[in-house]
Design an enzyme around this catalytic site. Structure first.
Site, short mmCIF file in Angstrom:
data_model
loop_
_atom_site.label_atom_id
_atom_site.label_comp_id
_atom_site.label_asym_id
_atom_site.label_seq_id
_atom_site.Cartn_x
_atom_site.Cartn_y
_atom_site.Cartn_z
N SER A 81 8.09 -30.47 28.54
CA SER A 81 9.43 -30.71 28.02
C SER A 81 10.34 -31.10 29.18
CB SER A 81 9.96 -29.43 27.37
OG SER A 81 11.35 -29.52 27.12
N TYR B 145 11.21 -20.26 28.03
CA TYR B 145 10.57 -21.50 27.57
C TYR B 145 10.52 -22.52 28.70
CZ TYR B 145 10.01 -25.86 24.90
OH TYR B 145 9.59 -27.07 24.43
#
Ligand SMILES: NC(=O)c1ccc[n+]([C@@H]2O[C@H](COP(=O)([O-])OP(=O)(O)OC[C@H]3O[C@@H](n4cnc5c(N)ncnc54)[C@H](OP(=O)(O)O)[C@@H]3O)[C@@H](O)[C@H]2O)c1
Length: 252
Positions: free
Chosen positions: A146, A159
């Site tokens: 990401s 995350y």
């Protein structure tokens, strides 16, 4: 006629988290390029449905449920793939667990551990479990990280750390497994999927994100998957150890 180096005919690909979202778009596009695709996620009904859609479209797909955080299920996924199709050319480590969208002070230790287990350790262990077959096939691993793994935003510490770990693991494996197995990582920006719904359904967050995206919008899953097809193909034969951003220009 010149050989189509983007063709995946003859290749076998495993895609985790393939029942919906980005993983499903990747599985669908890999199949459209000619690969036989193992469609995997935790829930059998989800992968059955996604595999049936690929078959209905003329592709070849096998549905195998697997929680990527569980060692015995990762082993069974690899064994089932080899028993069915006898080879593994491509592993797409796409499955990931929740964003835990909250301040660091509110992230429990158990939540941090689970995020790291599913998003970083699971892909690492699954890549290792596939290594022998990938080496034989001169194949490739494609990890889905990401932009958070490159430029962490507030409220996503665990995350973001898991995705930074996945980017780092990509670079380590690319070195250790060269020249037989290529390992790359895709870093999508905000994409309209169930996973990211808490973000894109919030107008304030979308406004803030889009204000920093030159293309002035968030992504659709089908805008991420084309790069995975390229990285899986012989056209990417000189690409390894690289993080590719698909982010509308966010990380410029
Ligand atoms: N959407 C975004 O904005 C965005 C941005 C950057 C990166 N990403 C990354 O893109 C990847 C795909 O996310 P997405 O947005 O497409 O999510 P999604 O639409 O919610 O799909 C997630 C998929 O992963 C499966 N899954 C969840 N936990 C799993 C586990 N423990 N083991 C195996 N499968 C699991 C889900 O199916 P089951 O419920 O059946 O397991 C589902 O197929 C993730 O790595 C995510 O971090 C997403």
């Amino acid at each position: 006629m010149t050989k189509n180096k983007f063709s995946l005919v003859g290749k076998v690909a495993i895609v985790t988290g393939a029942s919906r979202g980005i993983g499903r778009a990747i599985a669908t596009d890999l199949a459209a390029a000619g690969a036989r695709v193992v469609v995997s996620s935790r829930k059998q009904e989800g992968v059955d449905e996604a595999a049936a859609a690929i078959r209905a479209d003329g592709g070849e797909a096998l549905a195998v449920a697997c929680h990527v955080g569980k060692a015995e299920q990762r082993k069974a996924l690899v064994e089932r793939t080899l028993a069915t199709w006898g080879r593994i050319d491509v592993l797409v480590n796409n499955a990931a667990t929740n964003l835990a969208f909250s301040p660091a002070l509110q992230i429990e230790e158990s939540v941090f551990d689970k995020i790291m287990e599913v998003n970083a350790k699971g892909p690492f262990e699954l890549a290792k479990a596939c290594y022998e077959a990938l080496q034989q096939a001169k194949g490739s691993v494609i990890n889905i990280a990401s932009v958070e793994g490159v430029r962490p935003a507030r409220m996503m510490s665990a995350y973001a750390a898991s995705k930074a770990a996945l980017i780092s693991l990509t670079k380590s494996l690319a070195q250790e497994w060269s020249p037989d197995v290529r390992v790359n990582v895709i870093c999508p920006g905000l994409t309209r999927t169930k996973f990211a719904e808490p973000l894109w359904s919030n107008d304030d967050i979308v406004r803030e994100v889009v204000s920093r995206v030159p293309l002035q919008r968030i992504a659709e899953p089908e805008e991420i998957s084309g790069l995975a097809v390229f990285l899986a193909s012989d056209a990417a034969s000189y690409c390894t150890g690289t993080a590719f951003n698909v982010d509308g220009g966010y990380l410029i």
